[in-house]
Design an enzyme around this catalytic site. Structure first.
Site, PDB file in Angstrom:
ATOM      1  N   THR A 110       9.579   9.274  -5.814  1.00 27.25           N
ATOM      2  CA  THR A 110       9.502   8.218  -4.806  1.00 27.25           C
ATOM      3  C   THR A 110       9.984   6.914  -5.423  1.00 27.25           C
ATOM      4  O   THR A 110       9.882   6.717  -6.632  1.00 27.25           O
ATOM      5  CB  THR A 110       8.059   8.015  -4.317  1.00 27.25           C
ATOM      6  N   GLU A 112       7.764  12.412   0.511  1.00 25.44           N
ATOM      7  CA  GLU A 112       6.662  13.384   0.478  1.00 25.44           C
ATOM      8  C   GLU A 112       6.663  14.356   1.660  1.00 25.44           C
ATOM      9  O   GLU A 112       5.912  15.319   1.679  1.00 25.44           O
ATOM     10  CB  GLU A 112       5.313  12.637   0.479  1.00 25.44           C
ATOM     11  N   LYS A 170      -3.490  -9.367   8.119  1.00 30.53           N
ATOM     12  CA  LYS A 170      -4.870  -9.354   8.606  1.00 30.53           C
ATOM     13  C   LYS A 170      -5.298 -10.790   8.893  1.00 30.53           C
ATOM     14  O   LYS A 170      -5.642 -11.536   7.996  1.00 30.53           O
ATOM     15  CB  LYS A 170      -5.779  -8.671   7.585  1.00 30.53           C
ATOM     16  N   TRP A 183      -5.326  -7.187  13.256  1.00 30.31           N
ATOM     17  CA  TRP A 183      -4.096  -6.821  12.548  1.00 30.31           C
ATOM     18  C   TRP A 183      -2.868  -7.238  13.337  1.00 30.31           C
ATOM     19  O   TRP A 183      -2.784  -7.032  14.550  1.00 30.31           O
ATOM     20  CB  TRP A 183      -4.036  -5.295  12.329  1.00 30.31           C
TER      21      TRP A 183
END
Ligand code: AMP
Length: 538
Positions: A185, A329, A436, A441
């Site tokens: 990754t 992944e 936040k 959010w």
């Protein structure tokens, strides 16, 4: 009682065997690293992959060994993938855009023992070769005439090395669950992590994403994978194209707008795939030159959120945008925005709304959103949650570091998303990027997409800056198009009709350039570091 069907391990060579036998003459056109176009077909590619497998075995490569590739998308790179896996070894793709020390770290972690590399990367490899004790042979992907003088140990040119094998060879047998590919990754934080695909996972993934509501490829397609094979398994296109008999057009090292446009037109490309930044370059070129794409029908866009303005620019030209979400992944396709009956029959704006979502999963992936307490969130299209996935094409752990699942077997993606009642998933942020503000959010991606729709904006990023009253507030960072001016008032007026007032960025900063990662995504960590204290909170 066992079934009485034939036992046919799902090994990768099945894909190229099938293509060679049933679509053997289909063209694979590549822009070579040396410059000129090169043409081959699936039957020839299979023959050369067999020879490559045979040559690797003669080299002493054993099943399970890692063999690295540092290369652009060309026919030789695809031959290497099939040849390496056909010898039971594991292709290990390297991203040349990483720092050299990071590449060395990854190679040593993987203990890769041989490297295939393009001419473009000889100098890069020479710079780190002394730190790579496991690599005994460097195969430069060119012919004798173009082979440079090099200090790389055991360096040979690909064509001469391959010519030492006659191709009279059978793919090495093995289990379908054996490892086939290794991709680290991009790791913007911490050490890179190795995702280890199996023959079975790659084959199931190719079957699942070929389906009509997913990539929907056919033998009539001419597929151009612009997404590099070193980025998340090349989005599996080197497997899906042979599976369906689609032809391939490979762009080699030339990924700029004018080169891609010329290649697509010359080769009659019908289907292509890459990250948004690549397509911004192409569209800018098309706008500047007034040129069109006359054969392209569909473009898969993923890797980061596809801005609405980009989707709209393609759709206006009659090119359908297929928005996809995935991760290294997840092999990598996690969801694709196909059309279900529940959402069919929308007008153009409604379709664009839908295309802002990342869609629904192929058969091999299941998904859910959960709160920080692990409790599942409703599919109401409004509630945010941490996105988790599972399935036979999803990793269960990283190479040499063990398991990476929740107690009940799900993989935590690190993305925040909503899912609507029709099952369309919409990424709102990376967990680390969500803003936040006062306990609520705010989606940085939603604001970025809107900002990108402003006619004077070339690129936009929204980051959280610490705030004395609200904890965090959004800050909009923009790059203006050449010769244009962007103001705070102008941007806020542009965003205001589309978002709640408390979502509006507290300020707008105009910069020359926004930093990107090695896979072309906005480097939020860097921007956050730069601007975290912008509102005066240290
Ligand atoms: P990588 O493994 O480098 O491909 O990165 C995977 C990450 O890219 C995901 O976890 C997402 O954060 C991001 N990503 C990929 N596709 C999309 C998309 N269509 N929209 C938003 N984020 C995306």
């Amino acid at each position: 009682m066992l079934g009485l069907m034939q036992d046919w391990p799902l090994r990768i060579h099945r894909l190229i065997d099938h293509a060679a036998r049933h679509h053997g003459g289909r063209t694979i056109a590549s822009r070579s690293v040396e410059g000129p176009m090169h043409r081959t077909d699936y039957a020839t590619l299979r023959r050369r992959s067999l020879a490559l497998a045979q040559r690797l075995v003669r080299e002493g490569v054993q099943p399970g060994d890692r063999v690295a590739t540092l290369a652009w998308n060309t026919w030789r790179h695809i031959e290497a993938w099939y040849g390496i896996t056909g010898a039971g070894a594991i292709y290990h793709t390297l991203n040349p855009r990483l720092f050299p020390d990071q590449i060395a770290w990854i190679l040593n972690h993987a203990e890769s023992r041989l490297m295939f590399l393009d001419l473009s990367f000889v100098a890069l490899a020479e710079g780190i070769a002394a730190k790579l004790p496991h690599i005994t042979r460097y195969v430069v992907m060119t012919d004798a005439a173009h082979m440079p003088a090099t200090s790389l140990p055991g360096a040979v040119d690909y064509e001469s090395w391959l010519a030492e094998a006659d191709g009279d060879f059978a793919w090495l047998p093995g289990e379908e669950n054996a490892a086939a590919g290794l991709c680290y990754t991009s790791g913007t934080t911490g050490e890179p992590k190795g995702v280890l695909y199996s023959h079975r996972s790659n084959l199931l993934h190719a079957l699942a994403v070929a389906a009509p509501d997913m990539m929907g490829l056919s033998a009539m397609d001419r597929v151009m994978p612009v997404v590099p094979m070193f980025h998340a398994n090349g989005w599996c296109l080197p497997f899906v194209a042979p599976l369906t008999g689609a032809g391939l057009v490979l762009p080699g090292p030339k990924l700029d707008g004018p080169s891609l446009h010329a290649l697509m037109q010359a080769e009659g490309v019908t289907f292509t795939a890459a990250v948004p930044t690549v397509w911004l370059g192409l569209l800018q070129h098309m706008e500047a030159t007034g040129s069109e794409l006359t054969t392209l029908k569909r473009v898969v866009i993923g890797g980061s959120a596809c801005p609405r303005a980009l989707t709209s620019a393609f759709e206006q030209r009659g090119i359908h945008v297929v928005h996809a979400w995935g991760m290294t992944e997840t092999s990598p396709i996690g969801t694709i925005c196909g059309v279900k009956p529940e959402v069919a029959g929308r007008d153009a704006e409604g379709v664009l709304d839908l295309q802002e979502t990342q869609g629904f999963p192929p058969f091999t992936v299941d998904m859910r959103i959960v709160g920080d307490d692990g409790v599942e969130k409703p599919w109401d299209g409004a509630t945010f949650g941490n996105l988790q996935v599972r399935g036979p094409t999803v990793t269960r752990g990283y190479f040499r570091t063990g398991d990476a699942l929740t107690e009940d077997g799900w993989f935590e993606t690190g993305d925040v998303a909503t899912i609507d009642p029709a099952g369309y998933m919409h990424i709102t942020d990376r967990t680390k990027d969500v803003i936040k503000s006062g306990g609520e959010w705010i989606s940085s991606i939603a604001l970025e997409n809107l900002a990108m729709g402003h006619p004077d904006v070339a690129e936009a990023a929204v980051v959280a800056a610490r705030h004395p009253k609200w904890d965090e507030r959004p800050l909009l960072v923009v790059v203006a198009k050449p010769g244009r001016t962007v103001t705070r008032e102008g941007m806020v007026a542009h965003l205001a009709p589309h978002v709640a007032k408390w979502w509006l960025p507290d300020d707008v900063v105009v910069v020359e350039e926004i930093p990107h990662t090695a896979t072309g995504k906005i480097l939020k960590t860097k921007l956050r570091e730069q601007f975290a204290g912008y509102f005066g909170v240290p």
